[in-house]
Motif scaffolding. Sequence first.
Motif, short mmCIF file in Angstrom:
data_model
loop_
_atom_site.label_atom_id
_atom_site.label_comp_id
_atom_site.label_asym_id
_atom_site.label_seq_id
_atom_site.Cartn_x
_atom_site.Cartn_y
_atom_site.Cartn_z
N TYR A 10 36.13 14.55 14.34
CA TYR A 10 36.85 15.81 14.32
C TYR A 10 36.00 16.86 15.03
O TYR A 10 34.80 16.98 14.78
CB TYR A 10 37.10 16.22 12.87
CG TYR A 10 37.75 17.57 12.72
CD1 TYR A 10 39.08 17.75 13.10
CD2 TYR A 10 37.04 18.65 12.21
CE1 TYR A 10 39.68 18.99 12.96
CE2 TYR A 10 37.65 19.89 12.07
CZ TYR A 10 38.97 20.05 12.45
OH TYR A 10 39.56 21.26 12.32
N ASN A 11 36.64 17.58 15.93
CA ASN A 11 35.96 18.65 16.64
C ASN A 11 36.39 19.98 16.02
O ASN A 11 37.55 20.38 16.12
CB ASN A 11 36.33 18.59 18.12
CG ASN A 11 35.56 19.60 18.93
OD1 ASN A 11 35.23 20.68 18.45
ND2 ASN A 11 35.28 19.23 20.17
N ASN A 12 35.45 20.65 15.36
CA ASN A 12 35.80 21.86 14.60
C ASN A 12 35.95 23.07 15.52
O ASN A 12 36.33 24.14 15.06
CB ASN A 12 34.72 22.11 13.53
CG ASN A 12 35.19 23.09 12.47
OD1 ASN A 12 36.39 23.24 12.24
ND2 ASN A 12 34.25 23.77 11.83
N ILE A 13 35.62 22.89 16.79
CA ILE A 13 35.80 24.01 17.71
C ILE A 13 37.20 23.97 18.31
O ILE A 13 37.93 24.96 18.31
CB ILE A 13 34.71 23.98 18.81
CG1 ILE A 13 33.33 24.19 18.14
CG2 ILE A 13 34.96 25.08 19.84
CD1 ILE A 13 32.17 23.82 19.01
N ASN A 53 28.39 18.50 11.23
CA ASN A 53 27.88 19.88 11.19
C ASN A 53 29.03 20.85 11.40
O ASN A 53 30.19 20.43 11.40
CB ASN A 53 26.76 20.07 12.22
CG ASN A 53 27.22 19.80 13.64
OD1 ASN A 53 28.34 20.17 14.03
ND2 ASN A 53 26.38 19.14 14.42
N GLU A 54 28.71 22.14 11.59
CA GLU A 54 29.81 23.11 11.66
C GLU A 54 30.67 22.91 12.91
O GLU A 54 31.81 23.36 12.95
CB GLU A 54 29.26 24.54 11.57
CG GLU A 54 28.58 25.07 12.83
CD GLU A 54 27.05 24.97 12.78
OE1 GLU A 54 26.56 24.01 12.12
OE2 GLU A 54 26.37 25.80 13.37
N ASN A 55 30.14 22.24 13.94
CA ASN A 55 30.90 22.09 15.18
C ASN A 55 31.72 20.82 15.22
O ASN A 55 32.80 20.79 15.78
CB ASN A 55 29.95 22.10 16.39
CG ASN A 55 29.24 23.43 16.52
OD1 ASN A 55 29.71 24.43 16.01
ND2 ASN A 55 28.12 23.42 17.20
N GLU A 56 31.16 19.75 14.67
CA GLU A 56 31.88 18.48 14.78
C GLU A 56 31.42 17.49 13.72
O GLU A 56 30.33 17.61 13.17
CB GLU A 56 31.69 17.87 16.17
CG GLU A 56 30.23 17.68 16.53
CD GLU A 56 30.02 17.08 17.93
OE1 GLU A 56 31.01 16.64 18.53
OE2 GLU A 56 28.87 17.04 18.37
N SER A 57 32.26 16.53 13.43
CA SER A 57 31.93 15.41 12.55
C SER A 57 32.36 14.15 13.28
O SER A 57 33.50 14.06 13.74
CB SER A 57 32.71 15.48 11.24
OG SER A 57 32.56 16.73 10.64
N TYR A 58 31.48 13.21 13.37
CA TYR A 58 31.87 11.97 14.04
C TYR A 58 30.96 10.83 13.64
O TYR A 58 29.87 11.03 13.09
CB TYR A 58 31.83 12.13 15.56
CG TYR A 58 30.46 12.41 16.13
CD1 TYR A 58 29.58 11.36 16.41
CD2 TYR A 58 30.03 13.71 16.38
CE1 TYR A 58 28.32 11.60 16.91
CE2 TYR A 58 28.77 13.96 16.88
CZ TYR A 58 27.92 12.90 17.16
OH TYR A 58 26.67 13.15 17.64
#
Length: 826
Positions: free
Chosen positions: A167-170, A244-249
Amino acid sequence: MDMKNNPRFMLAVLFLSLFLKAHICHGADTISANQSLSGDQTIVSAGGIFEMGFHKPGNSSNYYICMWYKNIPVRTLVWVANREEPVSDRFSSELRISDGNLVLLNESKTPIWSTNVSSTTSSSVEAVLGDDGNLVLKDIGSNSPRTVWQSFDHPAHTWLPGSKIGYNNITKKNQRLISWKNNDDPAPGLFSLELEISTSSYIILWNRSQKYWSSGPWNEDTKIFDWVPEMNLNYIYDFEFVANENESYFKYSVKNNSPTSRFVMDVSGQIKQQNWMPANGWNLFWSQPRQQCEVYAFCGPYGTCNQKSLPFCNCLTGFEKESQNDWDLGDFSGGCKRKTKLQCGNNVSSVDHKGDKDKFLQMPGMSLPKQSVTVGSAAECESTCLNNCSCTAYALDNNDCLIWIGGFLDLKLSDDQSTGKTLYVRLAASELPSPKKNNGIVIGVVVGGAAGLAVLLGLIVFLILRQRKKALGPGKIVEGSLMAFDYRYLQNATKNFSERLGGGGFGSVFKGTLPDSTVIAVKQLESVSQGEKQFRTEVSTIGTIQHVNLVRLRGFCSEGTKRLLVYDYMSNGSLDSHIFRDKTSNILDWKSRYQIALGTARGLFYLHEKCRDCIIHCDIKPENILLDAEFCPKVADFGLAKLVGRDFSRVLTTMRGTRGYLAPEWISGVAITAKADVYSYGMMLFEFVSGRRNSEQSEDGKVTFFPGWAANIIIEGGDVLSLLDPSLERNADVQELTKVCRIACWCVQEDETRRPSMAQVVQILEGVMDVNLPPVPRALQVFVDNQENVIFYTDSSSTKSSQTRSNTSTASSQAKSTTSSVNSTS
Ligand SMILES: *[C@@H]1O[C@H](CO)[C@@H](O)[C@H](O)[C@H]1NC(C)=O
Ligand SMILES: *[C@@H]1O[C@H](CO)[C@@H](O)[C@H](O)[C@H]1NC(C)=O
Ligand SMILES: *[C@@H]1O[C@H](CO)[C@@H](O)[C@H](O)[C@H]1NC(C)=O
Ligand SMILES: *[C@@H]1O[C@H](CO)[C@@H](O)[C@H](O)[C@H]1NC(C)=O
Ligand SMILES: *[C@@H]1O[C@H](CO)[C@@H](O)[C@H](O)[C@H]1NC(C)=O
Ligand SMILES: *[C@@H]1O[C@H](CO)[C@@H](O)[C@H](O)[C@H]1NC(C)=O
Ligand SMILES: *[C@@H]1O[C@H](CO)[C@@H](O)[C@H](O)[C@H]1NC(C)=O
Ligand SMILES: *[C@@H]1O[C@H](CO)[C@@H](O)[C@H](O)[C@H]1NC(C)=O
Ligand SMILES: *[C@@H]1O[C@H](CO)[C@@H](O)[C@H](O)[C@H]1NC(C)=O
C-alpha cells in the motif's frame, strides 16, 4: 506491366517497410522514442533473463504484450500489459513511445493501452526491460534519468522477486495481484491478493470483496507471516516487510545460485510458489489455501466442491454446467444452472408438468454456504421454503431453520463427517427420481414415509442398543459414543489382565475379548490424578476424536481409583515390532513403509489441526503407531497427557516421552507446540528408512547416530539407497526415499519454526508439494561432530534429566562435560 507483380518492386517495398518499422534489433532491451515493437519482435533484458513482445497465451486466439523468462523452455508469462484489451493481428499492431508514454496501438492505430502518466511532457523517454523483470519507463531528458513508470508498480498475476506488493500511503493506492480469468485469458479474474493494512496481513479475496485466506500478521521476531509457517522452509529467500508513514509492503528476494522462483495468484484461487527445476519443470513449493475447496465459491453457483475427488467441482443433481468451455479452461466461476425451471413462480402452462410441486433433494455431509437467512421454526422449515418461490434450499442447524434466497455459492462437502450438515436443495419435481403422483399423495407419502422411517430408525437404534447391552453384559451405559464398563466385566474380558500387549508411558495394555467375540485392548492407566467427573469429561472428548489413522477409543472404566480405557484391538500390533524386526514378522516393503509414514502423518495432522482443540501427542514413537489387519497405521495414546494431569513438570514430561524422539525444546524450557510431535515424527521417519533404532550402541561401546549420518548423505547428494534397511536390498523408489529423508531432516530441525507442519508433511508425501534440500539440522550436526554426545539417547533418571537440561541449554561447547556426567551415572 503490373507493378504489383514485379518481384523487385515487392522486395523493395518489403525492405522499405522493414527499414521504417523494425528498428529493434534482436537482443535490444530498450524501446526508444523513435522505435516500436511489432509482429514477432521482442526486447530482451541485458542479461538475457526476460523477454517481451506479442504473445498468444495458451489456446487463445488473441495477442497480448507479454513478458516471459527467455531461458525457460516452457513459455511462462510473468506480466501482461493489455490484460483486457487484446489484439488479433500482431503485425499491424505496435507498442511504441508516444507523448512520453508507452502506448499499444491496435490494428487501426487506436491506442488501446497506455502507461498513462501525465507528468511527462518530454518526448525523451525510453522503456527498458531489466533483468529483474521490471519494465521501466525513464525520462532521460534531464541529466539524471528519472523513472516515470514501472511495471513492478502494476503487477499482473505474478509477484517477482524484488518487487513490492503493498500500500502506498502517498498515492493511497493498494496494489493487487490478480488471477487470470482462465488458463487462456489474462483478463483479471475473481481472485486477488492484497495487503490488508489494518492487520498488516496479506489476504486473498474473491471478487475483490470476500476474504477467504489471510497470511496472518507479519512477525518481526520470526520474520515470517504468522500463518504461513512454510516461509521457514524457504531458506532460498530473503524476506523484508516495511511499514512506515509512506508505504507498507512486503518483498522477497532469492539468494544467489537459487533456482528461478515465481509466486503467482493462480486461476485456482490459490497463491503458489514455484521453482524451476530444469529436469522436471515448475515444481510447486507451497500453495495456500492448502485445499482447493477452501477457495471461496470456487465451483460457482450451484457447484459443489469435493476435496476428496477429482475433478473438485461438480454440479448438484438437477443442474448442469453453465459453460463447459469455461470449465475446461479452469474457470468454474460460472457454476451450474438448472436443467428444469422451478414450478414455483412460473406460469404452469406446459402440459408435461401436470402441476407437480417442487421438491427437495437431500444432500447430506455438506458444509453449508454462508448466505443463509434464519427463519421460523425447524418444524416448518420445509414448508417455509416451499412456499417462498425465491427460496432455493433449506437446512436445519441446531434447531434453526436456515433458508437460502435466490441461490448460493461456496457449497462443499464437509471434510469432517461428524460436522457435516444436510442441505435440502429445491428442484423441479421432474428432476427427482420419484414416480409422478398427485400433489396431495406425494406430500402424504413424503411425510408419511419420513415418519415411518423415523419410527423404523428409532426401532433399529433401540434394538442395537439392546443388543449391545446384552452383548456387553449388565451395567454398561452408553456415554456419548463411548461405553462405560465396570471393572469386574473388564477383568473377565481380559482373563484377569493376563495377556499383556505392551506398556507405554501411561500404563500397561492387555488384550481382551467381549462376549460377542470383539477383540479389545484395555489400557490400565497409572497415576491418574483426576477425579471421576473430570476423567469422564476428558475421556468423552477423546472419544469424539475419530479418524481412520487414529486408534478408536471404545469405552472406559472409572471405579474408585481404577481408570481404564478400552480401545479397538489392532491385530498387527505396534510398528516397532515390524521395523526393528522380531523373528515373527515379515519385512515391511518400501511401499508399506511409505503408506505407513503417510497414514501416520495424516493422523497427526488431524490431531494438530482438525480437532476442536489442538492435541499435541507428546509421545510419538513406533511403539505408539499400531497396525490393523490391513497394515493401516493408527496413532495410539493421544490425549493421554491431559488425562494424567495438565500441569505436571517439564522434567516429568521429558520422562514420559521417550528418549530419542524428544524435541530439544522439551529440555530447553520453551513452550511445547505441535512442532514437538513433528520432531518425533521426523526421528521415526529415519527409523522407517534404516530399519533400526536411530542410536545404537555397538559392542565396543561406540554410539552411532543414524539421523546425523543420514542428513549428511542427503544434503551432500550421496547415495540415498545406502541409507535403506539392508533387508530391503535397495528395493525402494528413489524419489520417494529421497522425499522421506528430506522431510525427516526438515522435521528434526532444532529451530522448531523451521520444521514443517504435519499438514505440509502430508502434502509432500501425497505429492502435492515438493520439498527442497534441507539445511543441516544443527542438533544432528553436533552428534556427528561429537559422537559420544548422545544426550537424548542415554538412560537417565529424573534428577539427571534436570542436570542434562542445564547443560544442553548452553549448547555444544559443554557437550563433553554433559556426556561425562551422563556416562558417570549410567
Ligand atoms: C533513434 O533515436 C536515437 C536517439 O534518440 C538516435 O541515436 C538514432 O539515430 C535514432 N534512429 C533512427 C533510425 O532515427
Ligand atoms: C490447447 O488445446 C489442446 C487441444 O484442445 C489441449 O490439448 C491443450 O492442452 C491446450 N493447451 C493449453 C495451454 O490450454
Ligand atoms: C481498435 O480499438 C478501437 C477502440 O477500442 C476499436 O474501436 C477498433 O475497432 C479497434 N480496431 C480493430 C481493428 O480491432
Ligand atoms: C488515463 O488516465 C486518465 C485520467 O487519469 C483516464 O481518464 C484514462 O481512462 C486513462 N487511460 C487509460 C488507457 O488507462
Ligand atoms: C462481483 O461483484 C460485483 C459488484 O461488486 C458484482 O456486480 C458481480 O456480479 C460480482 N461477480 C460475481 C461473479 O458474483
Ligand atoms: C498515511 O498518511 C496519512 C497522512 O496522509 C497519515 O495521517 C497516516 O498516519 C499515514 N498512515 C500510516 C499507516 O502511516
Ligand atoms: C516519507 O516521505 C517523505 C517525503 O517524500 C520523506 O521525507 C520521508 O523521509 C519518508 N519517510 C520514510 C520513512 O521513508
Ligand atoms: C403468467 O402468465 C400471465 C398471462 O399468461 C402473465 O400475464 C404473467 O406475467 C405470467 N407470470 C409470470 C410470473 O410469468
Ligand atoms: C422469501 O423469504 C425472504 C426471507 O425471509 C423474504 O425476504 C422474502 O420476502 C420472501 N419472499 C416471499 C415471496 O415471500
